[in-house]
Scaffold this active site. Structure first.
Site, PDB file in Angstrom:
ATOM      1  CE  LYS A  13      -2.453  -0.920   3.665  1.00 47.01           C
ATOM      2  NZ  LYS A  13      -2.039   0.188   4.488  1.00 47.01           N
ATOM      3  NE  ARG A  88      -3.969   1.098  11.538  1.00 49.28           N
ATOM      4  CZ  ARG A  88      -3.001   0.552  10.807  1.00 49.28           C
ATOM      5  NH1 ARG A  88      -3.190  -0.656  10.303  1.00 49.28           N
ATOM      6  NH2 ARG A  88      -1.869   1.186  10.604  1.00 49.28           N
ATOM      7  NE  ARG A 123       9.907  -6.894   5.235  1.00 47.61           N
ATOM      8  CZ  ARG A 123       9.020  -5.930   5.444  1.00 47.61           C
ATOM      9  NH1 ARG A 123       8.744  -5.054   4.484  1.00 47.61           N
ATOM     10  NH2 ARG A 123       8.397  -5.830   6.611  1.00 47.61           N
ATOM     11  NE  ARG A 156      12.890  -4.791   9.460  1.00 52.78           N
ATOM     12  CZ  ARG A 156      12.599  -3.891   8.518  1.00 52.78           C
ATOM     13  NH1 ARG A 156      12.958  -2.637   8.669  1.00 52.78           N
ATOM     14  NH2 ARG A 156      11.925  -4.241   7.450  1.00 52.78           N
ATOM     15  NE  ARG A 167       2.389  -6.408  10.828  1.00 52.24           N
ATOM     16  CZ  ARG A 167       3.259  -5.985   9.918  1.00 52.24           C
ATOM     17  NH1 ARG A 167       4.392  -6.630   9.716  1.00 52.24           N
ATOM     18  NH2 ARG A 167       2.984  -4.903   9.201  1.00 52.24           N
TER      19      ARG A 167
END
Length: 210
Positions: A13, A88, A123, A156, A167
């Protein structure tokens, strides 16, 4: 044009919003960024947000909505804006409607969960210089070592697979119902996220013209 961008974490996004902002010359309004700006500026709503954050609590809806309302009243929003990260939830969307803010279009960037999990959990970042990598799409020359400074590559906490899945679960429970909310208002356009960022952007721009 007044826009809302929807999409799960990792759907891209932010990149889409940045491109639309540049092409349409309207501000990209990210909830996290404007809360941080309100904190720096010491606004009334910013100070309220700080009191909750200092106590380790989530900033409640009425404060977030107040910060959004203050931001949308600024002169650079007169010709439109892109909301990225707000609303949200259905109550936040209803609050936006109750402000008298008329949204022209809502773009939902759709990316399958398994693709997002691979994208985010793969990542890595150099612990020294911060250069980003990916175990599939952007590998270092030597596994686990930064090409630039030979620092160690780390994952991370936000990118741990369990965190990513959690999430996504929150997104499906709390945010995904917004698709139906805006579909009933005939404002929703769905864009299928592509492997290429450029291809997704092209589809997004096409949806805006429809």
């Amino acid at each position: 044009m007044k826009l809302i961008l929807l999409g799960a974490p990792g759907a891209g996004k932010g990149t889409q919003a940045a491109v639309i902002s540049e092409r349409l010359n309207i501000p990209q309004i990210s909830t996290g960024n404007i809360i941080r700006e309100a904190l720096r500026s010491g606004t009334e709503m910013g100070l309220k947000a700080k009191s909750f954050m200092d106590a380790g609590k989530l900033v409640p809806d009425d404060v977030v909505i107040g910060i959004i309302k203050d931001r949308l009243a600024q002169p650079d929003c007169e010709n439109g804006f892109i909301l990225d990260g707000f609303p949200r939830t259905i109550p936040q969307a209803e609050a936006l409607d109750n402000m008298g803010i008329v949204i022209d279009k809502v773009i939902d960037i759709e990316v399958p969960d398994d693709v997002i999990v691979t994208r985010l959990s793969g990542r890595r970042v150099c612990e020294k210089c911060g250069r980003p990598y990916h175990i599939v799409d952007l590998k270092p020359k030597v596994e686990g070592i930064c090409d630039d400074c030979t620092g160690a590559l780390i994952q991370r906490k936000d990118d741990h697979i369990d965190t990513v899945k959690a999430r996504l679960e929150i997104y499906h429970t709390e945010t995904e119902p917004l698709k139906g909310y805006y579909e009933r208002q005939n404002k929703l356009s769905v864009v299928e996220g592509q492997n290429s960022v450029e291809d997704t952007i092209a589809l997004t721009m096409k949806a805006l013209e429809a």
